[in-house]
Write an enzyme that holds these catalytic residues in place. Structure first.
Site, PDB file in Angstrom:
ATOM      1  N   LYS A  61      -2.775  27.060  26.695  1.00 40.71           N
ATOM      2  CA  LYS A  61      -2.679  27.094  25.235  1.00 40.71           C
ATOM      3  C   LYS A  61      -2.676  25.676  24.678  1.00 40.71           C
ATOM      4  O   LYS A  61      -3.384  25.375  23.713  1.00 40.71           O
ATOM      5  CB  LYS A  61      -1.412  27.856  24.813  1.00 40.71           C
ATOM      6  CG  LYS A  61      -1.504  29.352  25.063  1.00 40.71           C
ATOM      7  CD  LYS A  61      -0.148  30.057  24.910  1.00 40.71           C
ATOM      8  CE  LYS A  61      -0.277  31.537  25.251  1.00 40.71           C
ATOM      9  NZ  LYS A  61       1.021  32.231  25.254  1.00 40.71           N
ATOM     10  N   GLN A 105       7.294  30.911  24.447  1.00 44.27           N
ATOM     11  CA  GLN A 105       6.656  31.712  25.489  1.00 44.27           C
ATOM     12  C   GLN A 105       7.620  32.790  26.002  1.00 44.27           C
ATOM     13  O   GLN A 105       8.770  32.493  26.345  1.00 44.27           O
ATOM     14  CB  GLN A 105       6.208  30.778  26.637  1.00 44.27           C
ATOM     15  CG  GLN A 105       5.483  31.473  27.768  1.00 44.27           C
ATOM     16  CD  GLN A 105       4.128  32.062  27.355  1.00 44.27           C
ATOM     17  OE1 GLN A 105       3.383  31.463  26.589  1.00 44.27           O
ATOM     18  NE2 GLN A 105       3.819  33.245  27.856  1.00 44.27           N
ATOM     19  N   ASP A 128       2.629  33.698  16.686  1.00 40.53           N
ATOM     20  CA  ASP A 128       2.493  34.873  17.548  1.00 40.53           C
ATOM     21  C   ASP A 128       2.527  36.164  16.723  1.00 40.53           C
ATOM     22  O   ASP A 128       2.175  37.229  17.228  1.00 40.53           O
ATOM     23  CB  ASP A 128       3.624  34.912  18.585  1.00 40.53           C
ATOM     24  CG  ASP A 128       3.202  34.330  19.924  1.00 40.53           C
ATOM     25  OD1 ASP A 128       1.990  34.331  20.217  1.00 40.53           O
ATOM     26  OD2 ASP A 128       4.074  33.875  20.678  1.00 40.53           O
TER      27      ASP A 128
END
Ligand code: NAD
Length: 305
Positions: A61, A105, A128
């Site tokens: 990422k 994460q 997200d």
């Protein structure tokens, strides 16, 4: 081009090249943002612990963010970090004007509540799309930061099928990360949506009704060829590591999806391969959300991506 025709079998939905095109457009828009407004879009990537799979995801990422001309702020933390310390970091990132997106994460270590941490992220920086406010907006109003994997699936579906109105769509899996937001997006496109899960009765019969089948269960090759309606579009979100059964390399592993690809490809109209379709779209949509978040934070409209 996002499809490769394989003769009599299903079209292979080439998410990898679709994602490459999207990333190029995001890079161009990020460059424009920098040139016209002096703003470099920034994403903070927080990883707690040393889980090897998470380390790979986080590295990929951050690398993709840098390649798009945006800035990645890597914030690795030791596995024993307390929830209070993680919340303090989230607070610091919320207040940092150079950080436009925050990604924590998952999964987090057991002593930390993912709900509490996600809810502490400023919703405008929640790239997200997991914050309760963004989840609610997705179902009720739209126009929010949409979770990356379902957003990527949706882009592929629109590219392959065009208008999705009236199609029977089945989502197998009801996680907050994939299944539920996927159902919300399909509903917003006027599909007739069914959500299936581990307690669904006679799943093969339910699956055979679907014009669009999304598999997101984490069960290797669970969806068999004879579950699929002929001509259906199949999006396989699953990423499962199973033994490669090689005589020469007994410990070798290979990646498979939640769909038995070799069976499904003979029945479906179009299908995503694993790996190389939904995964690249997930990363591209993270870059897209970071750019959208940066534009919104300085009062600009939606970038052209
Ligand atoms: P999860 O474990 O949170 O949820 C799995 C869901 O599948 C659950 O809702 C469960 O009810 C359902 N399920 C489990 N067994 C089932 C069965 N036998 N029949 C019907 N439903 C069943 O998983 P998740 O986070 O939603 O991820 C699903 C899969 O997608 C995993 O393989 C994951 O690695 C993959 N994934 C891929 C990407 C990507 O970028 N390609 C992103 C996220 C997740």
């Amino acid at each position: 081009m996002t499809e490769i025709n394989r003769g009599a079998s299903a079209k292979i939905i080439d998410g990898k090249s679709f994602a490459a095109g999207l990333r190029a457009r995001i890079g161009a828009e990020a460059a424009k943002l920098k040139a016209e407004h002096g703003l470099v879009a920034g994403l903070a990537v927080v990883l707690v612990g040393e889980d090897p799979a998470s380390q790979v995801y986080v590295r990929n990422k951050s690398k993709a963010i840098a390649e798009a001309g945006m800035q990645a702020f890597d914030r690795p933390l030791p596995a024993q970090t307390s929830e209070a310390d993680l919340l303090a970091l989230v607070g610091e990132l919320n207040a940092d004007p150079n950080v436009h997106g925050i990604l924590v994460q998952l999964p987090l270590p057991e002593h930390i509540s993912a709900h509490v941490v996600i809810d502490a992220i400023d919703p405008v920086k929640d790239v997200d799309g997991f914050h309760f406010i963004n989840t609610g907006k997705l179902w009720a109003a739209g126009g929010t930061l949409v979770p990356c994997t379902p957003q990527g699936c949706m882009m592929l579906l629109r590219d392959v099928l065009g208008d999705l109105k009236g199609k029977e769509a089945l989502v197998i899996g009801r996680s907050n990360i994939v299944g539920k937001p996927m159902a919300a997006l399909l509903l917003a496109e006027n599909c007739t949506v069914t959500m299936a899960h581990s307690r669904t009765n006679d799943l093969p019969a339910v699956a055979r009704r679907a014009d669009i089948l999304i598999a997101a269960t984490g069960r290797p090759e669970m969806v068999r060829g004879d579950w699929i309606k002929p001509g259906a579009t199949v999006i396989d979100v699953g990423i499962n590591r199973i033994p490669a059964l090689s005589d020469h390399h007994p410990r070798k592993m290979r990646l498979v999806g939640d769909v038995a690809f070799e069976e499904a490809v003979k029945v479906a109209g179009a299908i995503t391969p694993v790996p190389g379709s939904v995964g690249p779209m997930t990363i591209a949509c993270l870059l897209r959300n970071t750019l959208i978040a940066a534009c919104r934070q300085i009062g600009l409209g939606h970038p052209a991506v």
